[in-house]
Scaffold this active site. Structure first.
Site, PDB file in Angstrom:
ATOM      1  N   ALA A 203      -3.292   8.153   7.361  1.00 26.39           N
ATOM      2  CA  ALA A 203      -4.041   6.903   7.362  1.00 26.39           C
ATOM      3  C   ALA A 203      -3.786   6.217   6.022  1.00 26.39           C
ATOM      4  O   ALA A 203      -3.452   6.876   5.027  1.00 26.39           O
ATOM      5  CB  ALA A 203      -5.525   7.192   7.546  1.00 26.39           C
TER       6      ALA A 203
ATOM      7  N   GLY B  41      -3.469  11.720   9.176  1.00 23.20           N
ATOM      8  CA  GLY B  41      -3.615  10.990  10.437  1.00 23.20           C
ATOM      9  C   GLY B  41      -2.308  10.898  11.209  1.00 23.20           C
ATOM     10  O   GLY B  41      -2.316  10.755  12.437  1.00 23.20           O
TER      11      GLY B  41
HETATM   12  C1  HXC Z   1      -1.013   4.496   1.754  1.00 26.37           C
HETATM   13  C2  HXC Z   1       0.958   5.506   1.256  1.00 26.37           C
HETATM   14  C3  HXC Z   1       0.575   6.651   1.964  1.00 26.37           C
HETATM   15  C4  HXC Z   1      -0.697   6.646   2.598  1.00 26.37           C
HETATM   16  C5  HXC Z   1       2.529   6.998   1.162  1.00 26.37           C
HETATM   17  N1  HXC Z   1       2.176   5.764   0.768  1.00 26.37           N
HETATM   18  N2  HXC Z   1       1.569   7.564   1.886  1.00 26.37           N
HETATM   19  N3  HXC Z   1       0.163   4.437   1.163  1.00 26.37           N
HETATM   20  N4  HXC Z   1      -1.458   5.542   2.457  1.00 26.37           N
HETATM   21  N5  HXC Z   1      -1.139   7.677   3.332  1.00 26.37           N
HETATM   22  C6  HXC Z   1       2.957   4.811  -0.042  1.00 26.37           C
HETATM   23  C7  HXC Z   1       2.936   5.178  -1.506  1.00 26.37           C
HETATM   24  O1  HXC Z   1       1.762   4.701  -2.115  1.00 26.37           O
HETATM   25  C8  HXC Z   1       4.167   4.465  -1.994  1.00 26.37           C
HETATM   26  O2  HXC Z   1       3.873   3.083  -2.157  1.00 26.37           O
HETATM   27  C9  HXC Z   1       5.122   4.591  -0.828  1.00 26.37           C
HETATM   28  O3  HXC Z   1       4.319   4.867   0.306  1.00 26.37           O
HETATM   29  C10 HXC Z   1       6.111   5.711  -0.991  1.00 26.37           C
HETATM   30  O4  HXC Z   1       5.382   6.886  -1.294  1.00 26.37           O
HETATM   31  P1  HXC Z   1       5.697   7.816  -2.575  1.00 26.37           P
HETATM   32  O5  HXC Z   1       4.482   8.606  -2.851  1.00 26.37           O
HETATM   33  O6  HXC Z   1       6.254   6.998  -3.693  1.00 26.37           O
HETATM   34  O7  HXC Z   1       6.865   8.724  -1.959  1.00 26.37           O
HETATM   35  P2  HXC Z   1       7.202  10.238  -2.304  1.00 26.37           P
HETATM   36  O8  HXC Z   1       7.141  10.479  -3.791  1.00 26.37           O
HETATM   37  O9  HXC Z   1       8.497  10.494  -1.594  1.00 26.37           O
HETATM   38  O10 HXC Z   1       6.031  11.117  -1.668  1.00 26.37           O
HETATM   39  C11 HXC Z   1       5.858  11.127  -0.261  1.00 26.37           C
HETATM   40  C12 HXC Z   1       4.495  11.741   0.092  1.00 26.37           C
HETATM   41  C13 HXC Z   1       3.374  11.001  -0.673  1.00 26.37           C
HETATM   42  C14 HXC Z   1       4.489  13.245  -0.273  1.00 26.37           C
HETATM   43  C15 HXC Z   1       4.324  11.620   1.606  1.00 26.37           C
HETATM   44  O11 HXC Z   1       3.539   9.597  -0.441  1.00 26.37           O
HETATM   45  C16 HXC Z   1       1.999  11.368  -0.236  1.00 26.37           C
HETATM   46  O12 HXC Z   1       1.485  12.414  -0.628  1.00 26.37           O
HETATM   47  N6  HXC Z   1       1.338  10.487   0.530  1.00 26.37           N
HETATM   48  C17 HXC Z   1      -0.038  10.660   0.938  1.00 26.37           C
HETATM   49  C18 HXC Z   1      -0.139  11.680   2.045  1.00 26.37           C
HETATM   50  C19 HXC Z   1      -1.577  11.869   2.449  1.00 26.37           C
HETATM   51  O13 HXC Z   1      -2.441  12.235   1.632  1.00 26.37           O
HETATM   52  N7  HXC Z   1      -1.879  11.639   3.748  1.00 26.37           N
HETATM   53  C20 HXC Z   1      -3.226  11.791   4.257  1.00 26.37           C
HETATM   54  C21 HXC Z   1      -3.925  10.480   4.175  1.00 26.37           C
HETATM   55  S1  HXC Z   1      -5.602  10.577   4.610  1.00 26.37           S
HETATM   56  P3  HXC Z   1       4.349   2.259  -3.461  1.00 26.37           P
HETATM   57  O14 HXC Z   1       3.758   0.902  -3.236  1.00 26.37           O
HETATM   58  O15 HXC Z   1       3.832   2.982  -4.650  1.00 26.37           O
HETATM   59  O16 HXC Z   1       5.848   2.285  -3.354  1.00 26.37           O
HETATM   60  C22 HXC Z   1      -5.591  10.601   6.266  1.00 26.37           C
HETATM   61  C23 HXC Z   1      -6.956  10.707   6.900  1.00 26.37           C
HETATM   62  C24 HXC Z   1      -6.870  10.679   8.374  1.00 26.37           C
HETATM   63  O17 HXC Z   1      -4.606  10.508   6.922  1.00 26.37           O
HETATM   64  C25 HXC Z   1      -8.247  10.586   8.934  1.00 26.37           C
HETATM   65  C26 HXC Z   1      -8.275  10.323  10.412  1.00 26.37           C
HETATM   66  C27 HXC Z   1      -7.353   9.329  10.923  1.00 26.37           C
END
Ligand code: HXC
Length: 262
Positions: A69, A114
């Protein structure tokens, strides 16, 4: 649509399949409200189109199916906002409960939070070798909110599910395969799409009512006791004897020819 690409006659498809590609590559397909609204709209339209017998859901690039998400959209919300609006309840629209067309989740790269919950709402999960599955919500001070504690536990068991959600560690494609989370693993994104189309073609060549009944029966296994599930299965099985497809399928077998389901 601004956030997804819908292809209703993909190359290599048999005319009865469609592909939806999530397309916010710069944000690794983070699932914001707009993307999800697009997805629900397109999925509903495809579900209502009787010509489409199998749907593939995938990411537009090899880097991510969806990284979860959208964190920037959730960051400033408080309890009242999310509780009053029952945040993410609408995701159930995609789930197997209300979408009767079989859906294949074709996963390359990150399939997190998500994103993984969305994939698990689909019916068959397949992935590339570089796929990474995770429920990293714990790192954000929250927990999975769209099935991560429930569907994942049913799919891979308590211990692995606990491990993933309590540590936030990712699971690679090989472990996802041996754990039963995915059905197949392919070398790369191109092969994933090509093979997913072949699976979808095969599914779509079957009778549309038997496909839907089969999906309903298997999904009921998550919810019903064995006796109730066996009874539902038997009743759905009986009901298929009211269809032309049963007549055609059995006649085709005995006449040693391929079945032509309408
Ligand atoms: C918003 C996100 C995002 C997310 C990545 N991005 N995941 N933006 N929400 N979930 C964005 C980053 O901010 C970044 O934007 C760009 O995508 C590229 O990501 P990087 O982090 O620079 O890439 P990388 O270093 O290759 O790392 C990849 C990654 C990391 C390991 C996947 O992005 C990450 O940990 N993302 C979050 C994963 C996460 O926590 N997901 C769960 C979310 S909570 P910019 O603008 O800086 O380039 C959830 C709750 C669900 O899902 C509840 C019910 C539906």
């Amino acid at each position: 649509y601004d956030n997804i690409i819908v292809d209703s006659s993909p190359e290599g498809g048999n005319g009865k399949i469609a592909i939806i590609k999530m397309n916010r590559p710069k944000a690794l397909n983070a699932l914001n409200d707009e993307l999800f609204t697009d997805l629900i709209h397109a999925t509903t339209a495809i579900n209502n189109d009787t010509n489409v017998r199998c749907l593939i859901l995938t990411g537009s690039t090899s880097k991510a199916f969806a990284a979860g998400a959208d964190i920037s959209e959730m960051k400033d919300k408080n309890f009242e906002d999310v509780y009053r609006n029952d945040m993410f309840a609408e995701w159930q629209e995609i789930s197997k409960r209300s979408t009767s067309t079989p859906i294949i989740a074709a996963i390359s790269g990150y399939c997190l939070g998500g994103g993984n919950e969305l994939a698990m709402m689909c019916d068959i999960m397949v992935c590339t070798k570089n796929a990474k599955f995770g429920q990293p919500e714990i790192n954000l001070g929250i927990i999975p909110g769209a099935g991560g504690t429930q569907r994942l536990t049913r799919m891979i068991g308590k211990s692995k599910s606990m491990y993933m959600s309590l540590t936030g560690d990712f699971m690679d494609a090989n472990e996802a395969y041996t754990s039963g989370l995915v059905a197949k693993v392919y070398d790369d994104h191109d092969e994933l799409i090509k093979e997913s189309i072949q699976i979808a073609n095969k599914v779509a060549s079957k009778g549309s009512i038997s496909l839907r009944a089969c999906k309903e029966a298997i999904n009921a296994a998550d919810e019903l006791s064995l006796q109730e599930g066996l009874r539902l299965e038997r009743r759905l099985f009986h009901s298929l004897f009211a269809t032309d497809d049963q007549k055609e399928g059995m006649a085709a077998f005995l006449e040693k020819r391929p079945a032509n389901f309408k």
